[in-house]
Design an enzyme around this catalytic site. Structure first.
Site, PDB file in Angstrom:
ATOM      1  CD  GLU A  34       4.317  -7.652   2.583  1.00  9.90           C
ATOM      2  OE1 GLU A  34       5.037  -8.614   2.248  1.00  9.90           O
ATOM      3  OE2 GLU A  34       3.922  -6.798   1.771  1.00  9.90           O
ATOM      4  NE  ARG A  60       4.391 -10.045  -1.782  1.00 12.31           N
ATOM      5  CZ  ARG A  60       3.367  -9.228  -1.667  1.00 12.31           C
ATOM      6  NH1 ARG A  60       2.231  -9.670  -1.215  1.00 12.31           N
ATOM      7  NH2 ARG A  60       3.483  -7.962  -2.014  1.00 12.31           N
ATOM      8  CG  HIS A  68       2.013  -5.879   8.171  1.00 13.48           C
ATOM      9  ND1 HIS A  68       1.672  -5.243   6.991  1.00 13.48           N
ATOM     10  CD2 HIS A  68       1.656  -7.170   7.991  1.00 13.48           C
ATOM     11  CE1 HIS A  68       1.123  -6.103   6.162  1.00 13.48           C
ATOM     12  NE2 HIS A  68       1.125  -7.290   6.737  1.00 13.48           N
ATOM     13  CE1 TYR A 117       1.253 -11.203   8.749  1.00 12.84           C
ATOM     14  CE2 TYR A 117       1.859 -10.914   6.450  1.00 12.84           C
ATOM     15  CZ  TYR A 117       1.009 -10.641   7.508  1.00 12.84           C
ATOM     16  OH  TYR A 117      -0.064  -9.799   7.336  1.00 12.84           O
ATOM     17  CD  GLN A 150     -11.273   7.073   2.625  1.00 11.31           C
ATOM     18  OE1 GLN A 150     -10.757   7.786   1.787  1.00 11.31           O
ATOM     19  NE2 GLN A 150     -12.466   7.316   3.116  1.00 11.31           N
TER      20      GLN A 150
HETATM   21 FE1  SF4 Z   1      -8.473   0.208  -1.576  1.00  9.37          FE
HETATM   22 FE2  SF4 Z   1     -10.204   0.825  -3.495  1.00  9.37          FE
HETATM   23 FE3  SF4 Z   1      -8.895   2.758  -2.205  1.00  9.37          FE
HETATM   24 FE4  SF4 Z   1      -7.643   1.162  -3.928  1.00  9.37          FE
HETATM   25  S1  SF4 Z   1      -9.252   2.640  -4.390  1.00  9.37           S
HETATM   26  S2  SF4 Z   1      -6.921   1.744  -1.938  1.00  9.37           S
HETATM   27  S3  SF4 Z   1      -8.666  -0.762  -3.558  1.00  9.37           S
HETATM   28  S4  SF4 Z   1     -10.369   1.344  -1.321  1.00  9.37           S
END
Ligand code: SF4
Ligand code: NAP
Length: 677
Positions: A171, A221, A259, A173, A346
């Site tokens: 990612e 990872r 990222h 880092y 979200q």
């Molecule tokens: Fe994030 Fe929940 Fe949307 Fe999946 S469903 S991307 S865990 S907010």
């Protein structure tokens, strides 16, 4: 038995050996930043969070990243594990997880040049495009001290009761910054040849193994596709994988994309399982278990990847926010009861980016486990829920689960409300999983469904509690010519009731305006077919080239239509979109030639098109179709009628407040209301 129950998930559910451990199945809950560490009652909340996921039977839980030293902290508040005393405070979390039969590994993450702190460090002093701080170039002594810091951090984790660690080497880092020429311009023994660039990773794994002994699980990872220019080609990744195995790692997890990459990697626009070949390339190089990750969100896709031999294990992070019991439900033949992660970002990533603890749009309990109860109510009520969109479905299923007697009225002949429209946007057909989930929950908990019935006040006299979740209707601006035949609402377009012409004006550049514009210009295959997705975003579908790139991720794409999107504000179009998905939407529209104009004054609509004034100049934008994405108004007619009759109602979702309504608020309000009944 449902089709889902008949399916076999035998590979996913079978045990596998990793180092000295026999794992109970092949599923890892991947590392996620949670920000629970800085919350009040931090340890109690983390216990509740991780133990719930262990009860859900993931074989290994990997925590969010802990910095091995101060300069590796993600931000000034970020968690670190360089103090043995602090580390010991994590013991109750480990014990709670282990009591439920899972292993727990602490992720060791040095943020390198992504650290949002003064004095961040990197192999070379090159600023990351996503960070304002310029890193200091590490000296040879810094590098050797940091290797020692990783070893001490692992030792601290072991003393605190962790079963192992995951060393974060992907990612973009610090460790990943050493492995590639994109960020490593050194000319000493830590840079130049691949041998030198890999030395830092290898020495860290070797030091951790030596310090912690053979029964301590060491996961590394590896970046299986950097997705940045100057990233590693496949043969270098395979070479590094072999060295990491030889240095003593037990498991190789895979990470996809830095990222700062301009290719979407986990958002809903990415097809499910898009990165499986990248994991397969790593697996071909080593004999320790290799883990596939990113955009794997159902037992079907997990099983398919495992059964096809492309990976030995699957890591899922967000799917365990959406449903902590993902594995348990699969094992019990209840895979169709899984609340599926819809990859919207979200409430997980976007909350983290706005300094809030992690959450989940489809599961309000995630990260807030201690705020909810699952025990049945002691005073069951007769509850009417009017409106079967996201808010209504969430209220009804939660209330019924808690033991209330619930009737759900929906005027349409199917449930879903606005979700039925949202799911038409490219990639957002993931919302169909939410509809499937709630459909099943309503049935399971005995909600009486009144579909195709527009409830009137007479239907609602016999209830203890009436919940109004009647949602919203599209806002129709007061504009001369608004009833012209070229004008359509977003609802008419997304539902397929109206077809758009070749040239389209989208009025309104909010979330729905962007979704509609993307819907109008995108070929469906671009979000459902990995080859087409790779072609759109300049990715090598075989993952062999440097950084797995095969072109410019921002190169123009032919569009199905000519689309212009307008707003009255002068701010950047889409400024209010989610941080982790907004850039993808904006870039997708730009690639497809969508023009976004702000500072527009709408004048009128006629046969010539939409008349506007911009910068004081009148203009006409010719269009076959003008789509209104101009916000919503709450639908409250029934609520007002009931209130006038003296009936007590609770309004939630769009009916309560149309502005900024989205499924996140709707579901959260619904579940919390049901809990409070
Ligand atoms: Fe994030 Fe929940 Fe949307 Fe999946 S469903 S991307 S865990 S907010
Ligand atoms: P929104 O984001 O608030 O956008 C409404 C748009 O309509 C704005 O561009 C606004 O811009 C315009 N507008 C408002 N009143 C108007 C009027 N009277 N005449 C002309 N234009 C008007 O709302 P939305 O697009 O309807 O989305 C609803 C909710 O769902 C929002 O919370 C949104 O964030 C969410 N959502 C998010 C996404 C996503 O993040 N991908 C996708 C879909 C929905 P001007 O006032 O500047 O013209």
């Amino acid at each position: 038995m449902t089709d889902m129950q008949k399916k076999s998930f035998g590979t996913m559910l079978s045990p596998i050996r990793a180092g000295q451990h026999m794992l109970r199945n092949r599923v890892i809950m991947g590392s996620m930043h949670t920000r629970l560490e800085t919350e009040p009652d931090s340890i109690a909340r983390q216990i509740a969070f991780y133990a719930e996921r262990a009860r859900g039977e993931a074989a290994i839980l990997v925590t969010g990243g802990f910095a091995p030293n101060a300069e590796g902290m993600f931000d000034p508040e970020g968690p670190r594990i360089d103090d043995p005393e602090d580390a010991r405070s994590l013991r109750p979390i480990c014990e709670a997880v282990q009591a439920e039969g899972s292993l727990i590994c602490a992720q060791l993450l040095h943020a390198g040049r992504y650290a949002k702190i003064e004095g961040c460090v990197a192999p070379s002093p090159i600023r990351a495009p996503i960070n304002r701080f310029v890193p200091r170039e590490m000296t040879d002594a810094d590098i050797r001290r940091t290797i020692e810091d990783f070893a001490k951090a692992a030792e601290n984790a072991q003393a605190a009761g962790f079963d192992g660690v995951e060393i974060m080497g992907s990612e973009g880092y610090l460790i990943n910054e050493f492995t590639v020429t994109h960020t490593n311009k050194r000319e000493d023994e830590w840079g130049g040849s691949a041998e030198n660039r890999h030395r830092f990773s290898v020495e860290i794994v070797r030091a951790v193994r030596e310090r912690c002994g053979s029964d301590f699980l060491v996961i590394y990872r590896i970046s299986a596709a950097d997705l940045v220019e100057g990233g590693a080609p496949a043969e270098e990744i395979a070479d590094l994988a072999r060295k990491i195995e030889a240095a003593g790692a037990d498991i190789l997890n895979t990470g996809i994309g830095w990222h700062e990459a301009r290719v979407p990697t986990i958002a809903y626009q990415v097809p499910r399982g898009a990165w499986r070949q990248a994991a397969a390339n790593v697996k071909a190089a080593v004999s320790i278990p290799v883990v596939a990750s990113n955009r794997i969100n159902t037992p079907e896709i997990a099983e398919d990847i495992l059964a096809s031999g492309e990976a030995d294990m699957i890591s899922m992070a967000r799917p365990f926010l959406a449903d902590p019991h993902f594995v348990k439900k699969t094992r019990e033949g209840r895979a169709d009861e899984i609340n599926t992660c819809i990859a919207c970002n979200q409430a997980c990533l976007d909350f983290i980016f706005s300094d809030r603890p992690v959450g989940c749009l489809v599961n309000p309990r995630a990260g807030r486990e201690t705020e909810f109860r699952d025990s049945p109510t002691e005073s069951p009520k007769k509850v009417a829920v009017v409106g079967g969109g996201a808010a209504g479905m969430a209220t009804a299923s939660e209330a019924a689960m808690l033991g209330h007697d619930v009737t759900l009225f929906e005027a349409q002949d199917k449930l879903g409300g606005q979700l039925n429209l949202a799911q038409a946007a490219p990639g957002k057909d993931e919302f169909n999983e939410t509809l499937r989930y709630y459909g099943g929950q309503l049935q399971k908990h005995g909600v009486k469904l009144r579909l195709g019935q527009r409830a009137g006040s007479d239907d609602l006299t016999d209830f203890d509690h009436v919940v109004i979740s009647t949602g919203v209707t599209p806002r129709i601006p007061d504009l001369p010519g608004i009833d012209h035949p070229s004008v359509a609402t977003y609802a008419e377009i997304l539902s397929g009731n109206r077809a758009a012409g070749d040239t389209v004006v989208v009025m309104g550049a909010g979330g729905i305006g962007h979704d509609v514009a993307e819907f109008l210009v995108t070929e469906p295959a671009e979000t459902h077919n990995t080859d087409a997705f790779c072609e759109t975003w300049g990715v090598d579908p075989h993952f062999t080239t440097s950084g797995a790139l095969a072109g410019d991720p921002l190169a123009p794409k032919p569009s199905r239509r000519k689309v212009v999107m307008l707003q009255r504000k002068t701010s950047k179009a889409g400024a209010g979109l989610g941080v982790s998905t907004g850039w993808i939407l904006r870039n997708a529209l730009r690639k497809h030639g969508v023009e976004a104009l702000g500072g527009v004054v709408y004048d009128r609509i006629d046969d010539a098109g939409l008349h506007i004034v911009m910068d004081g100049e009148p203009k006409i934008i010719a269009a076959d179709t003008i789509v209104l994405c101009t916000g919503q108004e709450p639908e409250r007619a029934l609520a007002e009628e009931l209130i006038a009759q003296g009936v007590t109602v609770t309004m939630i979702g769009g009916a309560k407040e149309a502005a900024e309504l989205d499924a996140l608020r709707a579901i959260d309000e619904g579940v919390r209301l049901a809990q409070s009944l």
